[in-house]
Design an enzyme around this catalytic site. Structure first.
Site, PDB file in Angstrom:
ATOM      1  N   ASN A  15       0.865  -1.181   0.000  1.00  0.00           N
ATOM      2  CA  ASN A  15       0.000   0.000   0.000  1.00  0.00           C
ATOM      3  C   ASN A  15       0.905   1.235   0.000  1.00  0.00           C
ATOM      4  O   ASN A  15       1.501   1.560   1.022  1.00  0.00           O
ATOM      5  CB  ASN A  15      -0.886  -0.027   1.260  1.00  0.00           C
ATOM      6  CG  ASN A  15      -1.711   1.246   1.409  1.00  0.00           C
ATOM      7  OD1 ASN A  15      -1.822   2.040   0.477  1.00  0.00           O
ATOM      8  ND2 ASN A  15      -2.297   1.429   2.583  1.00  0.00           N
ATOM      9  N   LYS A  17       0.028   4.223  -0.313  1.00  0.00           N
ATOM     10  CA  LYS A  17      -0.651   5.394   0.266  1.00  0.00           C
ATOM     11  C   LYS A  17      -0.451   6.627  -0.625  1.00  0.00           C
ATOM     12  O   LYS A  17      -0.458   6.511  -1.838  1.00  0.00           O
ATOM     13  CB  LYS A  17      -0.148   5.653   1.684  1.00  0.00           C
ATOM     14  CG  LYS A  17      -0.166   4.412   2.561  1.00  0.00           C
ATOM     15  CD  LYS A  17       0.034   4.736   3.994  1.00  0.00           C
ATOM     16  CE  LYS A  17       0.182   3.461   4.788  1.00  0.00           C
ATOM     17  NZ  LYS A  17       0.003   3.634   6.205  1.00  0.00           N
ATOM     18  N   HIS A 101      -9.581   1.069   4.819  1.00  0.00           N
ATOM     19  CA  HIS A 101      -8.318   1.291   5.540  1.00  0.00           C
ATOM     20  C   HIS A 101      -8.580   2.268   6.681  1.00  0.00           C
ATOM     21  O   HIS A 101      -9.401   3.182   6.557  1.00  0.00           O
ATOM     22  CB  HIS A 101      -7.270   1.861   4.566  1.00  0.00           C
ATOM     23  CG  HIS A 101      -5.882   1.857   5.150  1.00  0.00           C
ATOM     24  ND1 HIS A 101      -5.464   2.792   6.063  1.00  0.00           N
ATOM     25  CD2 HIS A 101      -4.834   1.020   4.963  1.00  0.00           C
ATOM     26  CE1 HIS A 101      -4.211   2.525   6.412  1.00  0.00           C
ATOM     27  NE2 HIS A 101      -3.813   1.450   5.758  1.00  0.00           N
ATOM     28  N   GLU A 103      -7.012   4.701   7.694  1.00  0.00           N
ATOM     29  CA  GLU A 103      -6.793   6.122   7.336  1.00  0.00           C
ATOM     30  C   GLU A 103      -8.009   6.682   6.597  1.00  0.00           C
ATOM     31  O   GLU A 103      -8.308   7.869   6.709  1.00  0.00           O
ATOM     32  CB  GLU A 103      -5.492   6.253   6.527  1.00  0.00           C
ATOM     33  CG  GLU A 103      -4.277   6.067   7.434  1.00  0.00           C
ATOM     34  CD  GLU A 103      -3.030   5.526   6.758  1.00  0.00           C
ATOM     35  OE1 GLU A 103      -2.950   5.535   5.526  1.00  0.00           O
ATOM     36  OE2 GLU A 103      -2.127   5.072   7.496  1.00  0.00           O
ATOM     37  N   GLU A 171      -5.374  -4.744  10.799  1.00  0.00           N
ATOM     38  CA  GLU A 171      -4.346  -3.720  10.961  1.00  0.00           C
ATOM     39  C   GLU A 171      -4.624  -2.913  12.226  1.00  0.00           C
ATOM     40  O   GLU A 171      -5.431  -1.972  12.202  1.00  0.00           O
ATOM     41  CB  GLU A 171      -4.361  -2.772   9.765  1.00  0.00           C
ATOM     42  CG  GLU A 171      -4.111  -3.443   8.445  1.00  0.00           C
ATOM     43  CD  GLU A 171      -3.544  -2.465   7.426  1.00  0.00           C
ATOM     44  OE1 GLU A 171      -2.425  -2.695   6.964  1.00  0.00           O
ATOM     45  OE2 GLU A 171      -4.216  -1.455   7.123  1.00  0.00           O
ATOM     46  N   GLY A 177       2.550   2.344  10.597  1.00  0.00           N
ATOM     47  CA  GLY A 177       3.517   3.421  10.390  1.00  0.00           C
ATOM     48  C   GLY A 177       4.243   3.848  11.656  1.00  0.00           C
ATOM     49  O   GLY A 177       4.920   4.875  11.675  1.00  0.00           O
ATOM     50  N   SER A 216       3.413  -2.070  10.317  1.00  0.00           N
ATOM     51  CA  SER A 216       4.868  -2.075  10.472  1.00  0.00           C
ATOM     52  C   SER A 216       5.492  -3.441  10.175  1.00  0.00           C
ATOM     53  O   SER A 216       6.427  -3.869  10.854  1.00  0.00           O
ATOM     54  CB  SER A 216       5.264  -1.593  11.873  1.00  0.00           C
ATOM     55  OG  SER A 216       4.843  -0.256  12.069  1.00  0.00           O
TER      56      SER A 216
END
Ligand code: PEP
Length: 253
Positions: A15, A17, A101, A103, A171, A177, A216
């Protein structure tokens, strides 16, 4: 039907992003060339920003590396400035799409009901969804992680997924991240709970969809994570941007 005949190959999806200009295509080329020379056990996909999707799909044509979108709209087309339709992802060469996701859920207020609607639209267009779920740190510390994630699975996965190719990506938000990863015990506990939900929803067929871990994943922790029970691959953010790191993760699957 035996369980092994239900079990698909693991999926390692990158991904990117909101990262990647034209020169990033070189990283994808390097991944494809390495996998052509030495095919991976896993299916491999890269989900670039929408601006690169068509070029990336062309770059990877003829290779084993698939491409995917990072989101699509819940409607098939129409007056939705700035959004992207599932059919446009297909038109740009994508086979997969990441939906829900964290985000998107956080930055754009996406609810599980909206994610389920997007999944329907993606399936209708012929895309294979990767449906993301995961708890926040506060939810984990409050002991609510299992409840939050299993509710996300129930509410984000429409019945029309039955018999279709899809995966669920667990996730934990606090691991994305941050360089922090869940412990193998935590991953196995959550993946078992997600599998149980999938079987509740889809019956025996719920044993098939891969459950990816994301958060991560790096070359130095990939072997341990990918060997964990019920881990059917990984959704990889930062480490998918560099061919060498992504290839090391792919090799661990
Ligand atoms: C992700 O964005 O899906 C992700 C897992 O990111 P990272 O690997 O950078 O934590």
């Amino acid at each position: 039907m035996t369980l092994s005949s239900l079990t698909p190959r693991p999926l390692i999806a990158g991904n990117w992003k909101m990262n990647g200009l034209a020169e990033a295509l070189d990283q994808a080329r390097a991944v494809a060339a390495a996998l052509d020379a030495r095919p991976a056990a896993a299916r491999v996909a890269i989900c670039p920003p929408a601006t690169l999707l068509h070029r990336l799909s062309e770059t990877l044509e003829g290779s084993s590396v698939l491409t995917g979108g990072q989101d699509c709209h819940a409607k098939a087309s129409g007056a939705h400035t700035g959004d992207i339709a599932a059919s446009m992802l297909i038109d740009a060469g994508a086979r997969l799409v990441i939906l829900g996701h964290s985000e998107r859920r956080e930055d754009h207020g996406e609810t599980s009901a909206l994610v389920a609607a997007k999944v329907e639209t993606a399936l209708a267009a012929g895309l294979e969804p990767i449906i993301c779920v995961g708890e926040s740190l506060a939810q984990r510390e409050a002991g609510a992680a299992l409840e939050v994630v299993t509710a996300q699975v129930r509410e984000s996965l429409p019945a029309s997924l039955a018999g279709q190719a899809f995966s669920v990506a667990y996730e934990p938000i606090w691991a994305i991240g941050t360089g922090r990863t869940a412990t193998v015990a935590d991953i196995e506990e959550m993946h078992a709970a997600i599998r149980a939900q999938l079987v509740l929803i889809f019956g025996e067929a719920g044993k098939a969809p891969p459950i990816l871990y994301g958060g991560s994943v790096k070359p130095d922790n990939a072997v341990e994570i990918l060997r964990a029970a019920e881990v059917g691959g990984a959704l990889v953010g930062g480490a998918s941007l560099k061919a060498a790191d992504f290839l090391a993760i792919i090799a661990a699957a």
